[in-house]
Motif scaffolding. Structure first.
Motif, short mmCIF file in Angstrom:
data_model
loop_
_atom_site.label_atom_id
_atom_site.label_comp_id
_atom_site.label_asym_id
_atom_site.label_seq_id
_atom_site.Cartn_x
_atom_site.Cartn_y
_atom_site.Cartn_z
N LEU A 1 0.84 -1.20 0.00
CA LEU A 1 0.00 0.00 0.00
C LEU A 1 0.87 1.25 0.00
N GLU A 2 1.95 1.23 0.78
CA GLU A 2 2.85 2.38 0.83
C GLU A 2 3.60 2.52 -0.49
N PHE A 3 4.02 1.39 -1.08
CA PHE A 3 4.67 1.45 -2.39
C PHE A 3 3.75 2.09 -3.42
N ALA A 4 2.46 1.75 -3.35
CA ALA A 4 1.49 2.31 -4.30
C ALA A 4 1.43 3.83 -4.19
N GLY A 5 1.53 4.33 -2.97
CA GLY A 5 1.50 5.77 -2.77
C GLY A 5 2.81 6.44 -3.14
N ALA A 6 3.90 5.66 -3.18
CA ALA A 6 5.21 6.24 -3.46
C ALA A 6 5.52 6.31 -4.95
N THR A 7 4.94 5.41 -5.74
CA THR A 7 5.22 5.43 -7.18
C THR A 7 4.35 6.48 -7.86
N VAL A 8 4.83 6.94 -8.99
CA VAL A 8 4.12 7.98 -9.74
C VAL A 8 3.57 7.38 -11.03
N ALA A 9 2.71 8.14 -11.69
CA ALA A 9 2.07 7.66 -12.91
C ALA A 9 3.12 7.26 -13.94
N LEU B 1 -2.00 10.58 -7.94
CA LEU B 1 -2.16 10.88 -9.36
C LEU B 1 -3.12 9.90 -10.03
N SER B 2 -3.45 8.83 -9.33
CA SER B 2 -4.30 7.79 -9.88
C SER B 2 -5.73 7.92 -9.37
N LYS B 3 -6.68 7.51 -10.21
CA LYS B 3 -8.08 7.50 -9.79
C LYS B 3 -8.37 6.33 -8.85
N TRP B 4 -7.35 5.53 -8.59
CA TRP B 4 -7.51 4.37 -7.72
C TRP B 4 -7.00 4.63 -6.31
N GLN B 5 -6.60 5.86 -6.01
CA GLN B 5 -6.11 6.17 -4.67
C GLN B 5 -6.65 7.53 -4.24
N ALA B 6 -6.90 7.68 -2.94
CA ALA B 6 -7.35 8.94 -2.39
C ALA B 6 -6.78 9.12 -0.99
N VAL B 7 -6.70 10.37 -0.54
CA VAL B 7 -6.15 10.72 0.77
C VAL B 7 -7.16 11.59 1.50
N PHE B 8 -7.31 11.33 2.81
CA PHE B 8 -8.29 12.06 3.62
C PHE B 8 -7.67 12.45 4.95
N PRO B 9 -8.15 13.51 5.59
CA PRO B 9 -7.71 13.82 6.95
C PRO B 9 -7.94 12.63 7.87
N ILE B 10 -7.11 12.50 8.87
CA ILE B 10 -7.05 11.29 9.67
C ILE B 10 -8.33 11.01 10.45
#
Length: 405
Positions: free
Chosen positions: A102-110, A347-356
């Motif tokens: 999951l962390e790798f997914a957030g670290a890689t770019v398009a 950058l992907s439509k498959w990931q999102a970030v929200f306040p904790i």
């Protein structure tokens, strides 16, 4: 360090068996010999490459992070370090693996492919490990070369002894993770005891298992392709298949169709041989209905075999997304909580970030809401409620994966 003829031979042999995807690359650099060698080989091919290290917050993590930094420095390689908290659970290895990916997914770019340094030995150990637990042909097929969406394992034809020798001869300052000696972990027992014993009976045991796994992977891909051609009907709370279509295909293909239905209804953990037999019994008419889990039942509805939830429950069922893995509609959601500064800009439509502290829910159609406001349609678009300002402290990182079929 001057290159020796043996190092040149090892590099040439390894490059012949290295299968890299096109485009920019990111190596998951653990600090061990395998990933150090993978990074070295990418540089030998003059590929665009950088390194990502995941600190798991375990007792040995500081040593592994230092080793990764030393390897990156030796290779003049850009290194990004990310820290994670491994959730507690029945399988610490599995929890760490899910959190790491999951962390790798957030670290890689398009457009960037993530490379992990799994070797032929890792592939063999996975097959034996799965055999001990009880598995089907997929488990015996070993580690796949590609994992959606952007993960590749290019060294599955290279042995661990080769990577270790190459890293040593190249002067790479790798470090052996002490967790590899922990005999409370089943995989380490498989590696250090079981495979050596089996190799006494067959000195080419690893080659034999790897060949078997490769053949099974090819067979599985073909059967999966056939199964994907059988149309399924998906509605909120149910999934169905025409009984005529199901019984007209060979049983191994039909089994895969039924497993796809079970994944849709119950998630990957809901697939068991017993449940597949329950579905067959209803399809073949030896039973009128079967209860799978809670109110989830299997019935024949006209010409359709249907896995259905209780209608009163299915139409309104909403899943709350908390840290961990969740299944809803046709998606799996991996949620990770981070108490540090947010540097993520998905950058992907498959990931999102929200306040904790955001309350996240997902409805039967797979739409995610934040505090009751529509925020994200995975694979389609993120709405304003899904945007989170980088630099803020504390966030939830959510990645969605569409379940095949």
């Amino acid at each position: 360090m001057a290159r020796t003829r043996r190092l040149d031979d090892l590099v040439a042999s390894s490059l012949d068996r290295l299968h890299l995807p096109d485009g920019p690359l990111a190596v998951g650099l653990s600090g061990g010999a395998d990933s150090a060698t993978l990074a070295y080989l990418c540089i030998e091919l003059d590929r665009e490459v950088r390194a990502i290290h995941i600190n798991h917050g375990l007792p040995n993590s500081p040593m592994m992070e230092k080793a990764a930094a030393d390897v990156a420095d030796t290779l003049d390689l850009s290194l990004e370090v990310r820290s994670i908290e491994v959730p507690s659970g029945a399988s610490p290895e599995g929890q760490a693996r899910r959190a790491r990916y999951l962390e790798f997914a957030g670290a890689t770019v398009a457009g960037e492919s993530l490379l992990t340094a799994h070797t032929l030995d890792d592939d063999v150990e996975t097959v034996v490990f799965n055999l001990i637990r009880g598995t089907g042909s997929r488990g015996l097929a070993g580690i796949p070369y590609h994992r959606p969406h952007n993960v590749y394992r290019p060294m599955l034809s290279i042995t661990r002894s080769e990577t270790r020798e190459l890293a040593t001869l190249a002067g790479l300052p790798f470090f052996d993770d002490p967790m590899n000696d922990d005999m409370s972990l089943t995989r380490n027992v498989v590696r250090s005891r079981i495979i050596p014993m089996l190799s006494e009976l067959n000195p080419r045991f690893s080659d034999s298992v790897a060949r078997m796994a490769s053949n099974l992977a090819t067979d599985n891909d073909y059967l999966d392709t056939l199964a994907a051609q059988v149309p399924l009907t998906r509605e909120s709370g149910s999934v169905g298949v025409a009984v005529g279509d199901l019984v007209s295909v060979p049983e191994p293909v039909g089994d895969r169709v039924l497993k796809t239905m079970l994944v849709h209804a119950l998630g990957p953990g809901g697939v068991t041989a017993e449940r597949v037999d329950q579905l067959w019994s209803v399809a073949e008419g030896t039973s009128e209905t079967q209860q799978l889990e809670g109110r989830v039942v299997v019935v024949q509805s006209g010409a359709q075999l249907v896995i259905d939830s209780d209608p009163g429950e299915a139409d309104n069922r909403v899943v709350t997304l908390t840290p961990g893995r969740h299944r809803q509609a046709r998606f799996e959601f991996d949620v990770a909580r981070f108490d540090r500064v947010c540097h993520v800009a998905p950058l992907s439509k498959w990931q999102a970030v929200f306040p904790i502290d955001t309350e996240l829910t997902v409805d039967q159609s797979g739409v995610v809401s934040a505090a009751g406001e529509k925020a994200w349609e995975p694979g389609i678009k993120r709405h304003p409620a899904a945007w989170y300002e980088p630099g803020s402290v504390g966030y939830l990182s959510v990645r969605a994966t569409e379940v095949p079929g």
